[in-house]
Every structure is written in structure tokens, then in C-alpha cells.
Design a protein around this motif. Structure first.
Motif, short mmCIF file in Angstrom:
data_model
loop_
_atom_site.label_atom_id
_atom_site.label_comp_id
_atom_site.label_asym_id
_atom_site.label_seq_id
_atom_site.Cartn_x
_atom_site.Cartn_y
_atom_site.Cartn_z
N TYR A 23 0.74 -1.13 0.10
CA TYR A 23 0.14 -0.09 0.03
C TYR A 23 1.05 1.39 0.11
CZ TYR A 23 1.13 0.05 5.13
OH TYR A 23 1.58 0.50 6.22
N SER A 29 -4.24 3.82 -2.99
CA SER A 29 -4.21 2.43 -3.50
C SER A 29 -5.08 1.28 -3.02
CB SER A 29 -2.79 2.02 -3.22
OG SER A 29 -2.43 2.02 -2.15
N HIS A 30 -5.65 1.68 -1.95
CA HIS A 30 -6.64 0.63 -1.47
C HIS A 30 -7.98 0.71 -1.92
CE1 HIS A 30 -6.86 4.23 1.09
NE2 HIS A 30 -8.20 4.04 1.21
#
Length: 89
Positions: A23, A29-30
Motif C-alpha cells: 500500500y 491504492s486501497h
């Protein structure tokens, strides 16, 4: 039970990371999980303890032209789960 030491990952190692292995705390990004394949420039274990959950890894995406062009700064900087690094070695 003793925690194993942080693994040594030499520069040039290719890491295939599942979306749950990495991450970036400043990027979303999650929200868009995907696998990453990177060539390691450095695993930043300095200052990390054996019980660390993740460490910074800098490197180049596998599609980067770095190997065939002039050297340039790493194009990827990610927090990578230590258990993913342990699976690599």
C-alpha cells in the motif's frame, strides 16, 4: 516464539506483490487494488525492528525502461508487508 529477522532482498530482485501485500499511505491504492511487479532498488530496513509489519521498498515497475536507458530515480515507492518479503526469499 522468536520473530525471524527481516529478510535481505538484494537490488534487482523482482517482487510480484498481490494487492494485499502493499500500500501507499498517501495514495488511495486501497481504493483501486491491483497486483504489482517491481524490480527492487532498495528495501529500507534500516531502523525497522524484527516485529515490523511493513517497510518501504523503492524500485522500478517491470515495464520501466530503466534497464535500457539512463539511470533515473526509482519510479515506485511502496509500503510492503514483511510477510510478503519473507515469502520471496
Amino acid at each position: 516464539m522468536t520473530t525471524p529477522p527481516l529478510p535481505h532482498i538484494p537490488p534487482g530482485t523482482v517482487l510480484t506483490l498481490h494487492s494485499t501485500d502493499w500500500y501507499h499511505p498517501e495514495k488511495a491504492s486501497h481504493d483501486n487494488p491491483h497486483n504489482m511487479v517491481i524490480m527492487v532498488e532498495k528495501v529500507h530496513t534500516d531502523g525497522a525492528t524484527a516485529t515490523a509489519v511493513s517497510v518501504w521498498v523503492t524500485g522500478h515497475t517491470i515495464t520501466c525502461t530503466w534497464p535500457t536507458s539512463e539511470s533515473h530515480p526509482p519510479c515506485v515507492e511502496l509500503r510492503v508487508r514483511v510477510d510478503a518479503l519473507r515469502r520471496t526469499v
